[in-house]
Design a protein around this motif. Structure first.
Motif, mmCIF file in Angstrom:
data_model
loop_
_atom_site.group_PDB
_atom_site.id
_atom_site.type_symbol
_atom_site.label_atom_id
_atom_site.label_comp_id
_atom_site.label_asym_id
_atom_site.label_seq_id
_atom_site.Cartn_x
_atom_site.Cartn_y
_atom_site.Cartn_z
ATOM 1 N N LEU A 96 0.820 -1.208 0.000
ATOM 2 C CA LEU A 96 0.000 0.000 0.000
ATOM 3 C C LEU A 96 0.852 1.255 0.000
ATOM 4 C CD1 LEU A 96 -2.989 -0.832 2.356
ATOM 5 C CD2 LEU A 96 -2.954 -0.689 -0.124
ATOM 6 N N PHE A 97 1.987 1.217 0.686
ATOM 7 C CA PHE A 97 2.877 2.374 0.677
ATOM 8 C C PHE A 97 3.347 2.655 -0.745
ATOM 9 C CE2 PHE A 97 7.082 4.326 0.903
ATOM 10 C CZ PHE A 97 6.813 5.426 1.697
ATOM 11 N N ALA A 98 3.747 1.618 -1.469
ATOM 12 C CA ALA A 98 4.194 1.810 -2.847
ATOM 13 C C ALA A 98 3.058 2.317 -3.732
ATOM 14 C CB ALA A 98 4.739 0.491 -3.402
ATOM 15 N N ASP A 99 1.855 1.816 -3.507
ATOM 16 C CA ASP A 99 0.708 2.230 -4.326
ATOM 17 C C ASP A 99 0.374 3.706 -4.126
ATOM 18 O OD1 ASP A 99 0.462 -0.299 -5.348
ATOM 19 O OD2 ASP A 99 -1.200 -0.893 -4.045
ATOM 20 N N ARG A 100 0.547 4.193 -2.903
ATOM 21 C CA ARG A 100 0.093 5.551 -2.576
ATOM 22 C C ARG A 100 1.219 6.573 -2.513
ATOM 23 N NH1 ARG A 100 -4.349 3.699 2.025
ATOM 24 N NH2 ARG A 100 -5.632 2.475 0.580
ATOM 25 N N LEU A 101 2.432 6.154 -2.793
ATOM 26 C CA LEU A 101 3.562 7.081 -2.782
ATOM 27 C C LEU A 101 3.526 7.936 -4.046
ATOM 28 C CD1 LEU A 101 6.192 7.809 -1.218
ATOM 29 C CD2 LEU A 101 7.367 6.155 -2.696
ATOM 30 N N PRO A 102 3.410 9.262 -3.916
ATOM 31 C CA PRO A 102 3.384 10.117 -5.109
ATOM 32 C C PRO A 102 4.650 9.957 -5.946
ATOM 33 C CG PRO A 102 2.709 11.347 -3.150
ATOM 34 C CD PRO A 102 3.252 10.032 -2.671
ATOM 35 N N ALA A 103 4.517 10.175 -7.242
ATOM 36 C CA ALA A 103 5.629 9.928 -8.165
ATOM 37 C C ALA A 103 6.859 10.758 -7.823
ATOM 38 C CB ALA A 103 5.174 10.200 -9.598
ATOM 39 N N ASP A 104 6.651 12.018 -7.398
ATOM 40 C CA ASP A 104 7.813 12.855 -7.102
ATOM 41 C C ASP A 104 8.568 12.340 -5.875
ATOM 42 O OD1 ASP A 104 5.610 13.514 -5.517
ATOM 43 O OD2 ASP A 104 6.298 15.562 -5.180
ATOM 44 N N LEU A 105 7.837 11.764 -4.895
ATOM 45 C CA LEU A 105 8.511 11.176 -3.739
ATOM 46 C C LEU A 105 9.107 9.814 -4.072
ATOM 47 C CD1 LEU A 105 6.090 12.014 -0.776
ATOM 48 C CD2 LEU A 105 8.305 13.044 -1.275
ATOM 49 N N ALA A 106 8.460 9.068 -4.942
ATOM 50 C CA ALA A 106 8.965 7.741 -5.298
ATOM 51 C C ALA A 106 10.362 7.821 -5.891
ATOM 52 C CB ALA A 106 8.005 7.061 -6.272
ATOM 53 N N ALA A 107 10.635 8.892 -6.637
ATOM 54 C CA ALA A 107 11.954 9.049 -7.248
ATOM 55 C C ALA A 107 13.047 9.290 -6.212
ATOM 56 C CB ALA A 107 11.920 10.220 -8.239
ATOM 57 N N ARG A 108 12.660 9.639 -4.995
ATOM 58 C CA ARG A 108 13.627 9.944 -3.938
ATOM 59 C C ARG A 108 13.587 8.926 -2.809
ATOM 60 N NH1 ARG A 108 12.340 16.313 -2.891
ATOM 61 N NH2 ARG A 108 13.844 15.959 -1.208
ATOM 62 N N THR A 109 12.857 7.829 -2.983
ATOM 63 C CA THR A 109 12.578 6.916 -1.879
ATOM 64 C C THR A 109 12.979 5.489 -2.226
ATOM 65 O OG1 THR A 109 10.705 8.286 -1.175
ATOM 66 C CG2 THR A 109 10.775 6.034 -0.346
ATOM 67 N N VAL A 110 13.581 4.813 -1.252
ATOM 68 C CA VAL A 110 13.878 3.389 -1.338
ATOM 69 C C VAL A 110 13.130 2.701 -0.204
ATOM 70 C CG1 VAL A 110 15.654 1.604 -1.262
ATOM 71 C CG2 VAL A 110 16.159 3.832 -2.303
ATOM 72 N N HIS A 111 12.490 1.560 -0.492
ATOM 73 C CA HIS A 111 11.814 0.795 0.554
ATOM 74 C C HIS A 111 12.588 -0.476 0.870
ATOM 75 C CE1 HIS A 111 9.169 -2.434 2.039
ATOM 76 N NE2 HIS A 111 8.670 -1.467 2.781
ATOM 77 N N ARG A 112 12.652 -0.800 2.151
ATOM 78 C CA ARG A 112 13.169 -2.073 2.607
ATOM 79 C C ARG A 112 12.311 -2.562 3.775
ATOM 80 N NH1 ARG A 112 15.601 -1.691 -1.451
ATOM 81 N NH2 ARG A 112 17.825 -2.094 -1.871
ATOM 82 N N ASP A 218 -3.748 12.457 3.709
ATOM 83 C CA ASP A 218 -4.592 12.833 2.586
ATOM 84 C C ASP A 218 -5.794 11.902 2.507
ATOM 85 O OD1 ASP A 218 -2.862 14.874 1.795
ATOM 86 O OD2 ASP A 218 -1.667 13.510 0.556
ATOM 87 N N PRO A 219 -6.878 12.322 1.841
ATOM 88 C CA PRO A 219 -8.025 11.416 1.667
ATOM 89 C C PRO A 219 -7.612 10.129 0.957
ATOM 90 C CG PRO A 219 -8.616 13.664 1.059
ATOM 91 C CD PRO A 219 -7.124 13.658 1.267
ATOM 92 N N LEU A 220 -8.217 9.026 1.350
ATOM 93 C CA LEU A 220 -7.932 7.755 0.699
ATOM 94 C C LEU A 220 -8.278 7.841 -0.781
ATOM 95 C CD1 LEU A 220 -9.343 5.224 3.323
ATOM 96 C CD2 LEU A 220 -6.950 5.818 2.908
#
Length: 430
Positions: A96-112, A218-220
């Protein structure tokens, strides 16, 4: 027990258990609770540190990880060069975090996935990623992880912290360990003054209460095409939603549906279980009522009594569809789920008697007239019918709830400013 013996005992116990953890992880894989391709991350492996300034943020489960999103947005706007390492503890939260992560933040974020609290695992994780600072959310107090971060001079913050009376009594049995763990944090910000007071007593003298970060989300989201399809399928029927239900509640909701159809023509009740994998069990329990399951690809038909939405990440759809929403976990002594999710989407709120997970916000909603308390199935049917048949009553509820929800909007910026004090000045970081 003094700090050193308590910490040593925890470290020794974790080390002794380490050889058994592969069996435990294998069982979790079979249950769908671990990603088999990423088990190395639970041992602290897989570091791939990006260049520049790196902030580590940890939210164990769905709610905690989702609450990070507005905070990350505020931090990103304040520090354009900042990158994020986000860790979670569950497969669902990661998805769900990956699904809802905005594109501009996704470019700066790594998940583990967060490493297990084994000394060798947490050392491998921290030495590989070398974060400039770390933020842990709510009650993630892992002694080995925190001790390793402190030994490496990684400044840490505990945000949205909560400490129940029961948990506080447990920590008080090892006061030295509690002081050592809480002393790892340079910044402790609690959800409520009660939480802050318990944290101060246990060893975080500077703990303050600023509010709940989950209330600033933010709203779901919702797929607009799917929403149109559901509205067409509902065909104007009055819709009662039971959101994030727990075992013991679905049968009560089904009983409320039977009472509700004595008051309203052909109502549709939607059940969204907190854990979608319970779908087959719930369907079997509800029995003879006409039921359709979303996980089976079914849509509600004109004769469907119960629509079981046993899928993941679609709750925003059903808050937009429903004319009233009962918030699960509150007809049983679980403590309730987040009531501000429907408040942000203009869906009238019904709450059971057990809402101690969200006491402050529920009190504010009830005092403002933004929610209705119900004690059982009969009261749920009665109040749902009243809301579903009166647009004015529904509007009064949603307007009051929206005002309460809006009060937490400035919290991410305030927390972001506090976190910046843990990082190097912006010019130095650049």
């Amino acid at each position: 027990m003094s700090p050193a013996p308590a910490a040593w005992a925890w470290r020794a116990a974790a080390t002794a258990l380490a050889p058994l953890l592969p069996l435990w992880l294998a069982r979790r894989v079979r249950l769908g609770k671990e990603d088999p391709s990423r088990l190395g991350e639970r041992r602290g492996e897989g570091a791939d540190r990006p260049p520049g300034e790196l902030l580590w943020l940890h939210g164990a489960s769905v709610g905690e990880s989702q609450s990070l999103l507005p905070l990350m947005g505020s931090l990103a706007s304040r520090r354009p060069g900042l990158r994020f390492l986000v860790t979670t503890g569950t497969v669902t939260s990661a998805r769900l975090f990956a699904d809802r992560l905005p594109a501009d933040l996704a470019a700066r974020t790594v998940h583990r996935y967060v490493p297990l609290d084994i000394p060798s695992h947490v050392a491998r994780f921290l030495d590989g990623w070398r974060p400039d600072a770390g933020v842990l959310v709510e009650s993630e107090l892992w002694p080995n992880l925190l001790a390793a971060a402190k030994a490496r001079n990684i400044p840490l913050a505990l945000l949205n912290a909560r400490m129940s009376a029961r948990s506080a009594r447990g920590w008080a049995m090892a006061p030295g360990l509690a002081r050592r763990v809480l002393g790892s944090f340079r910044l402790v910000v609690a959800q409520t003054e009660e939480d802050a007071a318990r944290l101060r007593t246990l060893g975080a003298p500077g703990a303050e209460a600023w509010g709940n970060l989950k209330f600033a989300a933010d709203p779901l989201p919702a797929d607009p095409v799917a929403l149109v399809a559901l509205r067409d399928a509902a065909a104007g029927r009055p819709v009662l939603l039971a959101a994030q239900t727990h075992p013991g509640e679905e049968l009560q909701v089904a009983a409320a549906h039977l009472l509700l159809r004595e008051r309203l023509p052909n109502p549709l009740t939607v059940i969204v279980p907190r854990h979608p994998e319970r779908g087959p069990t719930i369907a079997a329990e509800i029995g003879p009522l006409p039921l359709a399951r979303r996980a089976a690809g079914e849509m509600p038909g004109p004769d469907t009594a119960i629509y079981l939405a046993d899928t993941l990440g679609e709750l925003g759809l059903f808050y937009r569809l429903a004319g009233a929403a009962f918030i699960g976990g509150s007809l049983i002594p679980h403590g309730g789920q987040n009531p501000l999710e429907p408040a942000r989407l203009g869906c009238p709120i019904l709450l059971g008697p057990h809402t101690h997970n969200f006491t402050a916000i529920v009190d504010a909603l009830l005092e403002a007239g933004g929610a209705i308390r119900v004690g059982d199935s009969a009261a749920l049917a009665e109040q749902a019918a009243a809301v579903l048949t009166s647009r004015n009553r529904a509007r009064r509820l949603t307007d009051a709830a929206a005002r309460i929800a809006a009060q937490s909007g400035t919290l991410p910026d305030r927390l972001a400013a506090a976190i910046e004090t843990l990082l190097a000045p912006a010019g130095d970081a650049a």
